[in-house]
Design a protein around this motif. Structure first.
Motif, PDB file in Angstrom:
ATOM      1  N   HIS A  33       0.868  -1.348   0.157  1.00  9.22           N
ATOM      2  CA  HIS A  33      -0.072  -0.101   0.007  1.00  9.22           C
ATOM      3  C   HIS A  33       0.821   1.379  -0.010  1.00  9.22           C
ATOM      4  N   THR A  34       0.599   2.292  -0.657  1.00  9.50           N
ATOM      5  CA  THR A  34       1.101   3.438  -0.715  1.00  9.50           C
ATOM      6  C   THR A  34       0.145   4.557  -1.116  1.00  9.50           C
ATOM      7  N   ILE A  35       0.346   5.816  -0.492  1.00 12.12           N
ATOM      8  CA  ILE A  35      -0.740   6.712  -0.573  1.00 12.12           C
ATOM      9  C   ILE A  35      -0.296   7.940  -0.116  1.00 12.12           C
ATOM     10  N   GLY A  36      -0.399   9.166  -0.934  1.00 11.96           N
ATOM     11  CA  GLY A  36       0.097  10.459  -0.303  1.00 11.96           C
ATOM     12  C   GLY A  36      -0.611  10.934   1.020  1.00 11.96           C
ATOM     13  N   GLY A  37       0.040  12.074   1.667  1.00 18.31           N
ATOM     14  CA  GLY A  37      -0.405  12.382   2.954  1.00 18.31           C
ATOM     15  C   GLY A  37      -1.679  13.445   2.952  1.00 18.31           C
ATOM     16  N   ASP A  38      -1.720  13.793   4.020  1.00 19.30           N
ATOM     17  CA  ASP A  38      -2.919  14.753   4.531  1.00 19.30           C
ATOM     18  C   ASP A  38      -2.385  15.953   5.124  1.00 19.30           C
ATOM     19  N   TRP A  39      -3.263  17.066   5.193  1.00 17.50           N
ATOM     20  CA  TRP A  39      -3.045  18.118   6.215  1.00 17.50           C
ATOM     21  C   TRP A  39      -4.107  18.159   7.043  1.00 17.50           C
ATOM     22  N   GLY A  40      -5.366  17.934   6.808  1.00 15.51           N
ATOM     23  CA  GLY A  40      -6.404  18.255   7.724  1.00 15.51           C
ATOM     24  C   GLY A  40      -6.721  19.830   7.672  1.00 15.51           C
ATOM     25  N   ALA A  79       8.082   4.167  18.903  1.00 17.33           N
ATOM     26  CA  ALA A  79       7.734   5.387  18.489  1.00 17.33           C
ATOM     27  C   ALA A  79       6.259   5.564  18.522  1.00 17.33           C
ATOM     28  N   MET A  80       5.541   4.423  18.179  1.00 16.39           N
ATOM     29  CA  MET A  80       3.887   4.643  17.863  1.00 16.39           C
ATOM     30  C   MET A  80       3.426   4.914  19.285  1.00 16.39           C
ATOM     31  N   ARG A  81       3.781   4.281  20.432  1.00 15.27           N
ATOM     32  CA  ARG A  81       3.600   4.268  21.710  1.00 15.27           C
ATOM     33  C   ARG A  81       3.489   5.842  22.417  1.00 15.27           C
ATOM     34  N   GLU A  82       4.364   6.661  21.877  1.00 20.43           N
ATOM     35  CA  GLU A  82       4.517   7.644  22.286  1.00 20.43           C
ATOM     36  C   GLU A  82       3.234   8.983  21.642  1.00 20.43           C
ATOM     37  N   PHE A  83       2.431   8.138  20.821  1.00 20.21           N
ATOM     38  CA  PHE A  83       1.339   9.170  20.174  1.00 20.21           C
ATOM     39  C   PHE A  83       0.013   8.822  20.888  1.00 20.21           C
ATOM     40  N   ASP A  84      -0.662   9.574  21.250  1.00 24.84           N
ATOM     41  CA  ASP A  84      -1.906   9.409  22.119  1.00 24.84           C
ATOM     42  C   ASP A  84      -3.199   9.580  21.278  1.00 24.84           C
ATOM     43  N   CYS A  85      -2.802   9.541  19.760  1.00 24.98           N
ATOM     44  CA  CYS A  85      -4.026   9.548  18.704  1.00 24.98           C
ATOM     45  C   CYS A  85      -3.239   8.893  17.555  1.00 24.98           C
ATOM     46  N   PRO A  86      -4.275   8.632  16.390  1.00 28.52           N
ATOM     47  CA  PRO A  86      -3.639   8.067  15.177  1.00 28.52           C
ATOM     48  C   PRO A  86      -2.662   9.130  14.606  1.00 28.52           C
ATOM     49  N   VAL A  87      -1.918   8.393  13.719  1.00 31.22           N
ATOM     50  CA  VAL A  87      -0.735   8.848  13.024  1.00 31.22           C
ATOM     51  C   VAL A  87      -0.890   8.879  11.543  1.00 31.22           C
ATOM     52  N   GLU A  88      -0.757  10.078  10.760  1.00 32.88           N
ATOM     53  CA  GLU A  88      -0.558   9.822   9.364  1.00 32.88           C
ATOM     54  C   GLU A  88       0.436  10.808   8.854  1.00 32.88           C
ATOM     55  N   PRO A  89       1.065  10.919   7.556  1.00 35.77           N
ATOM     56  CA  PRO A  89       1.981  11.487   6.953  1.00 35.77           C
ATOM     57  C   PRO A  89       1.412  12.865   6.644  1.00 35.77           C
ATOM     58  N   ALA A  90       2.103  14.014   6.373  1.00 38.71           N
ATOM     59  CA  ALA A  90       1.690  15.062   5.858  1.00 38.71           C
ATOM     60  C   ALA A  90       1.521  15.281   4.541  1.00 38.71           C
ATOM     61  N   SER A  91       0.823  16.278   3.872  1.00 41.92           N
ATOM     62  CA  SER A  91       0.739  16.321   2.485  1.00 41.92           C
ATOM     63  C   SER A  91       1.931  16.056   1.560  1.00 41.92           C
ATOM     64  N   PHE A  92       3.259  16.819   1.946  1.00 39.57           N
ATOM     65  CA  PHE A  92       4.355  16.647   1.293  1.00 39.57           C
ATOM     66  C   PHE A  92       5.337  15.466   1.560  1.00 39.57           C
ATOM     67  N   CYS A  93       4.468  14.333   2.021  1.00 39.20           N
ATOM     68  CA  CYS A  93       5.107  12.860   2.557  1.00 39.20           C
ATOM     69  C   CYS A  93       4.266  11.920   2.086  1.00 39.20           C
ATOM     70  N   ARG A  94       4.766  10.565   2.002  1.00 37.01           N
ATOM     71  CA  ARG A  94       3.883   9.512   1.395  1.00 37.01           C
ATOM     72  C   ARG A  94       4.119   8.604   2.456  1.00 37.01           C
ATOM     73  N   LEU A  95       2.870   7.573   2.597  1.00 36.37           N
ATOM     74  CA  LEU A  95       3.070   6.432   3.467  1.00 36.37           C
ATOM     75  C   LEU A  95       3.568   5.356   2.326  1.00 36.37           C
ATOM     76  N   LEU A  96       4.225   4.588   2.927  1.00 39.51           N
ATOM     77  CA  LEU A  96       4.538   3.374   2.166  1.00 39.51           C
ATOM     78  C   LEU A  96       4.661   2.133   3.074  1.00 39.51           C
ATOM     79  N   ARG A  97       3.768   1.146   2.877  1.00 35.83           N
ATOM     80  CA  ARG A  97       3.451   0.007   3.713  1.00 35.83           C
ATOM     81  C   ARG A  97       4.181  -1.207   2.980  1.00 35.83           C
ATOM     82  N   PRO A  98       5.457  -1.854   3.786  1.00 43.20           N
ATOM     83  CA  PRO A  98       6.215  -2.840   3.102  1.00 43.20           C
ATOM     84  C   PRO A  98       4.979  -4.384   3.274  1.00 43.20           C
ATOM     85  N   ASP A  99       5.485  -5.139   2.612  1.00 41.14           N
ATOM     86  CA  ASP A  99       4.670  -6.654   2.470  1.00 41.14           C
ATOM     87  C   ASP A  99       4.930  -7.402   3.844  1.00 41.14           C
TER      88      ASP A  99
END
Length: 459
Positions: A256-263, A337-357
């Motif tokens: 899976h790969t997708i561009g980020g978000d800014w909300g 790193a994930m445990r340090e966030f108290d909410c869901p995490v996503e990449p910003a608009s100028f980044c991209r999420l890459l999900r390895p198999d």
């Protein structure tokens, strides 16, 4: 009221201009700088090299004098040279020099600059800035010891993380770039030596004598890993690689790969879900487990559904580079790193999420991204328009070749390297930095006194 009349109340505040506590003077032109120089050389933005000459004593304060780093503050615990792009500060009470480093940093000296073109700070400006500090130099020195101890721990943690980074990169390069265990087996076969023993030496970096001294359990574990590597190379699109391994495109190892978000900054009818959004500028600090700058924003459930990060996911910076810095910085999300966030995490608009198999392949891909960035290869995938550098993601995913090992080698690599990567994102560094930043304004203002700090902070 002078400091001498405050002996019975050493932490009571005393007011005065900076010049009544610190002597300021301009630095001098830089001497010849050499890598082997005994002393550090400081410019407007801190350390710029080393030299064999000094013009300032240990405990020197360095203040950026001109340019974009005007007002930056640095401290040298040893004798040093300060160039003419900076101002030398010397405490009138040498025992509290480090206190003034923290105090100067808290004053936002850049706001005191003059000049409409080239920003400038001078001695006259610094001398007249009003400050309120604990009355005695001894009290100030006590505060500096507390803050300094925390800073020293943060620095030790930083150095440990840099060492772990170097170790993981070295293992990655040895196994998947240089193919050292495979080449060691090939050479041993040609010379009539034991290929397994040769691979054990290549993996561990130990001589035969050192291998013999290992406990039997460690020898067995090392032999089991070494057994996984082939003893032949074969041609591939990427050149010669270990037999039965495969040269494949980066993108083929993703599910899976997708561009980020800014909300949005605040919730509204569409964006009602609180998220942490990771920007390209956050990636270097994230890699040191410093999460405090990651912005919290709001997005929609629909967008989050395809962008919410999981442990093992990668973030790739795809826009925002410069002439001196390519795009392509990256970050792999660890469990720590994930445990340090108290909410869901996503990449910003100028980044991209890459999900390895797989998690195992994700570790290899994450280190591959770091490796090619350090080698400068990401420049090859960059284009520039209107002053903004962009990463050609589609081209990269289809063109960048990665050597995919056998599943057994990938699993062995994961078991060795993943604990090191998790340790790099241990929350201790963040906790120490947070404690220091919380104590700093309270101690400097006198709101909190050293004797009232818990033992764990004062050590």
């Amino acid at each position: 009221m002078g400091a001498e009349s405050h002996r019975d109340r050493p932490f009571a505040p005393i007011d005065g201009p900076l010049g009544s506590f610190i002597d300021f003077k301009n630095g001098k032109s830089s001497p010849d700088r050499i890598d082997s120089g005994e002393f550090p050389v400081y410019g407007s933005n801190g350390l710029i090299g080393r030299a064999d000459l000094t013009n300032s004593m240990a405990g020197t304060l360095i203040v950026g004098r001109v340019g974009s780093y005007c007002g930056s503050v640095h401290y040298s615990p040893v004798r040093c040279w300060v160039t003419d792009n900076a101002i030398v500060g010397t405490s009138k009470s040498p025992s509290d020099s480090r206190f003034w480093y923290y105090k100067l940093r808290s004053l936002n000296l850049n706001n005191h600059r003059s000049g409409s073109g080239q920003p400038l700070l001078n001695q006259q400006i610094l001398n007249t800035i009003p400050v309120s500090v604990p009355a005695t130099s001894d009290a100030r020195a006590q505060i500096a010891r507390v803050l300094g101890a925390l800073d020293d721990k943060v620095e030790v943690n930083f150095r440990i993380n840099k060492t772990l980074e170097a170790i993981t990169q070295a293992i990655f390069k040895s196994w998947f770039v240089d193919f050292d265990p495979v080449k060691a087996k090939i050479a041993a076969k040609a010379e009539g030596r034991d290929p397994l023993r040769a691979a054990m030496g290549a993996i561990s970096g130990k001589s035969d004598a050192e291998l013999n001294n290992l406990p039997p359990e460690q020898q067995a574990q090392l032999a089991a890993v070494s057994e996984l590597f082939p003893d032949e190379m074969e041609e591939s699109e990427a050149g010669k690689i270990p037999k039965a391994w495969h040269a494949v495109t980066f993108g083929s190892m993703l599910t899976h790969t997708i561009g980020g978000d800014w909300g949005t900054e605040t919730p509204d009818a569409s964006n009602d879900t609180r998220v942490a959004i990771i920007r390209g500028t956050d990636l270097p600090e994230l890699d040191q487990a410093q999460l405090n700058r990651v912005p919290i924003r709001y997005t929609s459930q629909k967008k989050l559904a395809t962008r919410c990060m999981k442990v093992g996911d990668l973030i790739l910076e795809v826009s925002g580079g410069s002439r001196d810095q390519p795009t392509g910085r990256s970050f792999r999300m660890t469990a720590n790193a994930m445990r340090e966030f108290d909410c869901p995490v996503e990449p910003a608009s100028f980044c991209r999420l890459l999900r390895p198999d797989s998690l195992e392949i994700g570790v290899i891909l994450g280190l591959h991204l770091s490796y090619i960035y350090q080698q400068g290869k990401t420049w090859e995938y960059q284009n520039q328009s209107t002053g903004i550098a962009n990463f050609q993601t589609a081209h990269f995913l289809n063109a960048e070749l990665v050597t995919r090992p056998s599943a057994a080698v990938a699993e062995a690599f994961f078991k060795i390297v993943n604990p090191l990567l998790e340790r790099r994102h241990d929350p201790q560094g963040k906790q120490l930095s947070g404690l220091r930043d919380t104590l700093l304004p309270q101690l400097l203002s006198g709101e909190l006194q050293v004797q009232n700090i818990g033992a764990e902070a004062a050590v």
